[in-house]
Design an enzyme around this catalytic site. Sequence first.
Site, PDB file in Angstrom:
ATOM      1  CG  ASN A   1      43.253  30.316  42.158  1.00 16.10           C
ATOM      2  OD1 ASN A   1      43.676  29.146  42.137  1.00 16.10           O
ATOM      3  ND2 ASN A   1      43.057  31.022  41.062  1.00 16.10           N
TER       4      ASN A   1
ATOM      5  CE  LYS B   1      46.220  32.743  40.456  1.00 16.43           C
ATOM      6  NZ  LYS B   1      46.604  33.963  39.748  1.00 16.43           N
TER       7      LYS B   1
ATOM      8  CG  HIS C   1      41.533  32.182  37.227  1.00 21.86           C
ATOM      9  ND1 HIS C   1      42.626  32.643  36.536  1.00 21.86           N
ATOM     10  CD2 HIS C   1      41.594  32.743  38.461  1.00 21.86           C
ATOM     11  CE1 HIS C   1      43.321  33.442  37.329  1.00 21.86           C
ATOM     12  NE2 HIS C   1      42.725  33.517  38.501  1.00 21.86           N
TER      13      HIS C   1
ATOM     14  CD  GLU D   1      46.228  32.582  36.425  1.00 19.13           C
ATOM     15  OE1 GLU D   1      46.050  31.508  37.027  1.00 19.13           O
ATOM     16  OE2 GLU D   1      46.629  33.619  36.999  1.00 19.13           O
TER      17      GLU D   1
ATOM     18  CD  GLU E   1      40.523  36.532  40.142  1.00 24.33           C
ATOM     19  OE1 GLU E   1      40.915  36.419  41.306  1.00 24.33           O
ATOM     20  OE2 GLU E   1      40.929  35.809  39.223  1.00 24.33           O
TER      21      GLU E   1
ATOM     22  N   GLY F   1      48.535  38.886  39.541  1.00 34.65           N
ATOM     23  CA  GLY F   1      49.937  38.487  39.616  1.00 34.65           C
ATOM     24  C   GLY F   1      50.904  39.582  39.190  1.00 34.65           C
TER      25      GLY F   1
ATOM     26  CB  SER G   1      47.811  42.448  43.123  1.00 29.39           C
ATOM     27  OG  SER G   1      48.461  41.926  41.978  1.00 29.39           O
TER      28      SER G   1
HETATM   29  P1  13P Z   1      47.131  37.266  42.621  1.00 29.88           P
HETATM   30  O1  13P Z   1      46.517  37.504  43.972  1.00 29.88           O
HETATM   31  O2  13P Z   1      48.396  36.465  42.669  1.00 29.88           O
HETATM   32  O3  13P Z   1      47.223  38.519  41.819  1.00 29.88           O
HETATM   33  O4  13P Z   1      46.083  36.323  41.836  1.00 29.88           O
HETATM   34  C1  13P Z   1      44.768  36.682  41.819  1.00 29.88           C
HETATM   35  C2  13P Z   1      44.010  35.571  41.228  1.00 29.88           C
HETATM   36  O5  13P Z   1      44.121  35.296  40.040  1.00 29.88           O
HETATM   37  C3  13P Z   1      43.138  34.786  42.101  1.00 29.88           C
HETATM   38  O6  13P Z   1      42.336  33.925  41.369  1.00 29.88           O
END
Ligand code: 13P
Length: 252
Positions: free
Chosen positions: A9, A11, A94, A96, A166, A172, A212
């Site tokens: 992803n 982002k 997601h 976010e 997740e 993150g 992560s």
């Molecule tokens: P990170 O791997 O940067 O923690 O992000 C995970 C994520 O949100 C994947 O969709």
Amino acid sequence: MRKKIIAGNWKMNKTPSEAAELAAAIVKNSAGAGCDVVVCPTAVCLPGVVEKTSGSNVEVGAQNVHFMESGAYTGELAANMLTDIGVKYVIIGHSERRQYFGETDETVNLRTKAALSGGLLPIVCVGESLTERENGVTSETVCRQVKLAFLGIDKADAEKVVIAYEPVWAIGTGKTATAEQADEVCGIIRGTIGSLYGEDAAEKIRIQYGGSMNAGNAAELLSKPNIDGGLIGGASLKADDFDVIVKAAEQN
Ligand code: 13P
């Protein structure tokens, strides 16, 4: 035996030219990979990444899809616009999007249904916040999210969905769930699918861990029985790190 699926992803990172370059490197690294490999760039990068990955075993996913087929929804993308250019997967719900863009369990369900009827394979994200984990409602939270995401979806379609577990507190932050914690919640999610669709559907559905995941911890996470892949943020932006995760999925 479920085939593992590693998805990046990206982002809101990479310009179209940077995305095309990263896609080309991932295509090279992933030739002959023994697991499914998916990259999910921003919408504006999709055509270029589809072009770079065409004829390879790397598939392309979008980061969101609207639930209406067309109309006055400024800024949105319909499923058929994505399939028309060769996009196969779409990330839905997601954290976010839930946190910053008003995504709810209801809109996650609507988007999942629209994706399936439009021919896309949804990657539906669920996961508890830190407060929910600390207050012992992780299981209730992910069960609720899964049950509401799958409302009105029949078994044949449900089996096509990939679920990404997740935990919000691990995204993150550099804080990964331990392999045991991640496996436990993925098992709870599998049990929820079993209660909705039966044991055979629970055995078939693929459940990723995200939060992560990186080149250093992927092998341990991916060795767990209920973890069928990863949804990777930061580490998916570096072709070599992503490749280590793909290789770990092949071996576990
Ligand atoms: P990170 O791997 O940067 O923690 O992000 C995970 C994520 O949100 C994947 O969709």
